[in-house]
Scaffold this active site. Structure first.
Site, PDB file in Angstrom:
ATOM      1  N   LYS A  93      -5.561 -11.888  -7.981  1.00  0.00           N
ATOM      2  CA  LYS A  93      -6.839 -12.033  -7.285  1.00  0.00           C
ATOM      3  C   LYS A  93      -7.803 -10.902  -7.673  1.00  0.00           C
ATOM      4  O   LYS A  93      -7.386  -9.755  -7.815  1.00  0.00           O
ATOM      5  CB  LYS A  93      -6.548 -11.973  -5.779  1.00  0.00           C
ATOM      6  CG  LYS A  93      -7.736 -12.238  -4.884  1.00  0.00           C
ATOM      7  CD  LYS A  93      -7.288 -12.251  -3.426  1.00  0.00           C
ATOM      8  CE  LYS A  93      -8.435 -11.885  -2.506  1.00  0.00           C
ATOM      9  NZ  LYS A  93      -8.035 -11.730  -1.119  1.00  0.00           N
ATOM     10  N   LYS A 126       0.820  -1.205   0.000  1.00  0.00           N
ATOM     11  CA  LYS A 126       0.000   0.000   0.000  1.00  0.00           C
ATOM     12  C   LYS A 126       0.850   1.250   0.000  1.00  0.00           C
ATOM     13  O   LYS A 126       0.444   2.265  -0.551  1.00  0.00           O
ATOM     14  CB  LYS A 126      -0.958   0.016   1.201  1.00  0.00           C
ATOM     15  CG  LYS A 126      -2.085  -0.984   1.066  1.00  0.00           C
ATOM     16  CD  LYS A 126      -3.221  -0.689   2.023  1.00  0.00           C
ATOM     17  CE  LYS A 126      -4.382  -1.649   1.802  1.00  0.00           C
ATOM     18  NZ  LYS A 126      -5.450  -1.479   2.776  1.00  0.00           N
ATOM     19  N   LYS A 154     -11.367  -5.088  -5.669  1.00  0.00           N
ATOM     20  CA  LYS A 154     -12.206  -3.920  -5.952  1.00  0.00           C
ATOM     21  C   LYS A 154     -11.397  -2.703  -6.358  1.00  0.00           C
ATOM     22  O   LYS A 154     -11.946  -1.728  -6.850  1.00  0.00           O
ATOM     23  CB  LYS A 154     -13.112  -3.614  -4.764  1.00  0.00           C
ATOM     24  CG  LYS A 154     -12.423  -3.495  -3.437  1.00  0.00           C
ATOM     25  CD  LYS A 154     -13.451  -3.527  -2.309  1.00  0.00           C
ATOM     26  CE  LYS A 154     -12.811  -3.753  -0.951  1.00  0.00           C
ATOM     27  NZ  LYS A 154     -13.753  -4.147   0.063  1.00  0.00           N
TER      28      LYS A 154
END
Ligand code: TRP
Length: 332
Positions: free
Chosen positions: A196, A114, A199
């Site tokens: 994967k 992140k 969203k």
């Protein structure tokens, strides 16, 4: 309280839930309540570790909560709540921050990931995110934490923090374990089937959301990346795209991979892809409609999250009081 094992998990309302989160998590969560005592929360406090638009965050929290219910997670049998409604999460997180090492947090792959994606906002909350997650888990004497493989490291850190705390103060925390359900499917991105479904990759059509309109779902499946062959055959390594579609179709219809291969023998991808799309449309339709119906009933939604917060607070506050006492804080 009954002697069932305790399960707890959380979902970030930083985006709408995906087909992947339904098949990989939500669908299974609904079936766990007969065997376990389950708590599921919407983690709004974790969500703000990356910048959110307040109106959007508000909407997504309610949507996620409504989706829990629409996916069959009964709010009377499970504890459904919003993280910030139970202040003990923030309170215990501070304590656990003082029992979590800088080096440990630096090694977390989600943090590294992140921070490379949000180079302009590597804030302290993003860094100590796992301590808040540890608080979520440890407040409830959680036995099992159903999570995807990407969260295993955070559950392991939670265990290390709990063991460290118990080592100093005695048996305060139950040591939790990650719980990877046997039937949980890992759904991959439709455009990049080696990744994967997430969203955060909505823009390119690789991700299908539970709330997507049928025509958008159909378009995403028709455009799904496959290989240059034509045969509908499961081969994860060489045909990741088609294997992902087979997996999805299998989840929707209950058919085995072999049955699917036979059904589409000699038919090619052009026929298979829209069939998968239709199966997904029909799978998600009742969930989307029920979510919309629940969201329109504001009083009901309020009752769900208020009751959930009340149930959760009872246990959470008990744990927090015990921790404060051990630490030497004075009871008021
Ligand atoms: N970090 C988790 C995720 O990104 C969400 C989460 C927050 C969570 N608190 C939790 C998961 C506690 C399990 C238990 O998916």
């Amino acid at each position: 309280m009954e002697n069932k094992k305790i399960i707890l998990s959380g979902i970030q309302p930083s985006g709408s839930a995906t087909l992947g989160s339904y098949l990989g998590a939500l669908k299974n969560w609904a079936s766990l309540s007969s065997e376990f005592e389950c708590l599921y929360m919407v983690v709004d406090m974790h969500a703000i570790t990356t910048r959110q638009v307040p109106a959007e965050l508000r909407k997504l929290q309610l949507e996620q909560l409504a989706q829990f219910v629409a996916c069959g997670i009964d709010p009377d049998e499970n504890t459904l709540f919003i993280q910030s409604h139970v202040p003990a999460h923030a309170q215990l997180a501070w304590v656990l921050n003082c029992f979590t090492m800088f080096g440990e947090l630096s090694r977390m792959t989600q943090f590294k990931d992140k921070s490379s994606k949000n180079a302009e906002n590597i804030n302290a909350g993003l860094f100590t995110y796992p301590a808040l997650q540890a608080a979520d888990i440890l407040l409830y004497g959680t036995d099992l934490v159903p999570v995807g493989a990407d969260q295993k490291q955070h559950v392991e850190l939670t265990r290390d923090i709990a063991v460290r705390f118990n080592g100093v103060f005695g048996d305060v925390f139950k040591i939790p374990e990650p719980y990877i359900p046997k039937v949980g499917a890992k759904i991959m991105d439709l455009q990049t089937p080696t990744k994967k479904m997430s969203k955060s990759e909505v823009a390119d059509g690789g991700c299908v959301l539970i709330m997507d309109k049928p025509e958008d779902i159909m378009r995403s499946f028709k455009r799904a990346k496959t290989d240059s062959e034509t045969e509908v055959r499961f081969d994860q390594e060489n045909k990741p795209g088609i294997s992902n579609l087979i997996q999805i179709y299998s989840c929707c219809t209950g058919k085995s991979f072999e049955e699917i291969e036979n059904e589409f023998a000699g038919k090619g991808y052009g026929e298979f892809k829209p069939c998968v799309g239709e199966a997904v449309v029909e799978l998600l339709r009742p969930i989307r409609e029920e979510t919309e119906r629940l969201l329109a009933d504001k009083a009901y939604m309020q009752e769900v999250y208020r009751k959930g917060a009340e149930k959760a607070s009872y246990t959470a506050n008990k744990t927090l009081r015990k921790v404060y006492k051990k630490l030497g804080f004075i009871e008021k």
